[in-house]
Design an enzyme around this catalytic site. Sequence first.
Site, short mmCIF file in Angstrom:
data_model
loop_
_atom_site.label_atom_id
_atom_site.label_comp_id
_atom_site.label_asym_id
_atom_site.label_seq_id
_atom_site.Cartn_x
_atom_site.Cartn_y
_atom_site.Cartn_z
N SER A 81 0.81 -1.22 0.00
CA SER A 81 0.00 0.00 0.00
C SER A 81 0.84 1.27 0.00
O SER A 81 0.41 2.30 -0.52
CB SER A 81 -0.95 0.01 1.20
OG SER A 81 -1.91 -1.02 1.08
N THR A 134 -1.72 4.32 2.86
CA THR A 134 -2.37 5.06 1.77
C THR A 134 -2.55 6.54 2.10
O THR A 134 -2.10 7.40 1.32
CB THR A 134 -3.70 4.41 1.38
OG1 THR A 134 -3.47 3.04 1.04
CG2 THR A 134 -4.33 5.13 0.20
N ASP A 253 -9.04 -4.53 2.11
CA ASP A 253 -7.74 -5.21 2.15
C ASP A 253 -7.66 -6.23 3.29
O ASP A 253 -7.20 -7.36 3.10
CB ASP A 253 -6.65 -4.15 2.30
CG ASP A 253 -5.26 -4.73 2.45
OD1 ASP A 253 -4.75 -5.32 1.48
OD2 ASP A 253 -4.66 -4.56 3.53
N HIS A 257 -6.87 -10.24 3.16
CA HIS A 257 -5.80 -10.91 3.92
C HIS A 257 -6.36 -12.05 4.77
O HIS A 257 -5.70 -13.07 4.96
CB HIS A 257 -5.09 -9.90 4.83
CG HIS A 257 -4.12 -9.00 4.11
ND1 HIS A 257 -3.03 -9.49 3.42
CD2 HIS A 257 -4.08 -7.65 4.00
CE1 HIS A 257 -2.35 -8.47 2.91
NE2 HIS A 257 -2.97 -7.34 3.24
N ASP A 295 -5.29 0.49 -4.71
CA ASP A 295 -3.83 0.49 -4.73
C ASP A 295 -3.28 -0.85 -5.20
O ASP A 295 -2.19 -0.93 -5.76
CB ASP A 295 -3.27 0.83 -3.34
CG ASP A 295 -3.93 0.02 -2.22
OD1 ASP A 295 -4.86 -0.77 -2.50
OD2 ASP A 295 -3.51 0.19 -1.06
N HIS A 296 -4.06 -1.93 -5.00
CA HIS A 296 -3.69 -3.28 -5.40
C HIS A 296 -4.86 -4.21 -5.09
O HIS A 296 -5.82 -3.80 -4.44
CB HIS A 296 -2.44 -3.76 -4.63
CG HIS A 296 -2.59 -3.65 -3.15
ND1 HIS A 296 -3.39 -4.51 -2.41
CD2 HIS A 296 -2.09 -2.76 -2.25
CE1 HIS A 296 -3.36 -4.15 -1.13
NE2 HIS A 296 -2.59 -3.08 -1.00
N HIS A 322 -0.92 -9.83 -1.25
CA HIS A 322 -1.35 -9.04 -2.40
C HIS A 322 -1.03 -9.80 -3.69
O HIS A 322 -0.15 -10.66 -3.72
CB HIS A 322 -0.61 -7.69 -2.44
CG HIS A 322 -0.83 -6.85 -1.23
ND1 HIS A 322 -0.09 -5.71 -0.97
CD2 HIS A 322 -1.70 -6.97 -0.18
CE1 HIS A 322 -0.50 -5.17 0.16
NE2 HIS A 322 -1.48 -5.91 0.65
#
Length: 360
Positions: A81, A134, A253, A257, A295-296, A322
Amino acid sequence: MYQKIKSFLYLPVILFLFWGCTTAPEKDPHVRNVILLIGDGMGLTQMYAGYTANKGSLALERSQYVGLATTFSANRYNTDSAAGGTAIACGVKTNNGMLGVTPDTIPVKSMLEYAADFGLSTGMVVTCELTHATPAAFVSHVGKRTENEKIALQLSHSKINVAIGGGRKYFEERTDAKNLTDSMRAKGFHVAYSMDEVKAVQEGNLLGLLADVAQERYPARGEMLPESVAKAINILNKNKKGFFLMVEGSFIDSGGHANDHEFVANEMLDFDRAVKAALDFAELDGHTLVIVTADHETGGMTINSGDLETGSMATSFSTKGHTGVPVPVYAFGPGAETFTGIFDNTDFLPKVLKLYGINP
């Protein structure tokens, strides 16, 4: 009698044509405001998980244009991130773990900093701590994303006008014994510790510290995100020259995870309500560009089957980390067509600056 009936029948047509002429949007409206919403870890599947859980509906569908952004960092195929946020905010590739700097630690100006120097009001709203990767990419320049106290200090010295999120300990319980909220109050900031206090602020600068570190996952934190976005827009819009606002749905996110599709969908839907707040304002304003991206992607999430009537789905994940896949980009408003096709995440900055009319 016939003439009266004919006139009555024509009246709605005349009124419609007149209304259309008076309310038609400009052919090339000026971009005065930009609202950039980043779903941390949000790939196309995370978006569709929210769509499925909501039984076939998202505010995000109101977007006018769609594109794809590549996300690799300077030193890794799979970005983190920090590097991903820096690429979006500052227009440069950096190493994973670095914020607002090049790989050789040279500071690079961010989108938010350009906007502030141009005389625009600036803000950010996040569900994580304000010092997390971020948001930190927009207000700080450090070699390590873990330098939370240094990031908080740099935020306190920045030109930001509204900042709402978590991370109170990095402002008030610091190892250097400084209390940054005191210094920000001295600069004219309202400091809020709850959503009721955030909502009570009508103008001026606002620092909302709603948790010691990160906030709770949805639904425990309530409607903090969309309500804070609406409040930030209301305050920032008082600057007639315009504003820049960055919003992060931070915990999409975390759900990736955890390989937990219910977690992902809940956070995605909360983020979508923030998107709705931005789109509702942009539709009325006519000079606001809304960009939604990530961001991903996190988790390598796949929806194996689902049911739009019940909102249920069966999913699988390929990793707890990621991935390197491109992420979706959605855009609405003046200049939205600029964000189509396939482009790199470093292209967000020059595109936004050009639309603002800012020469870097």
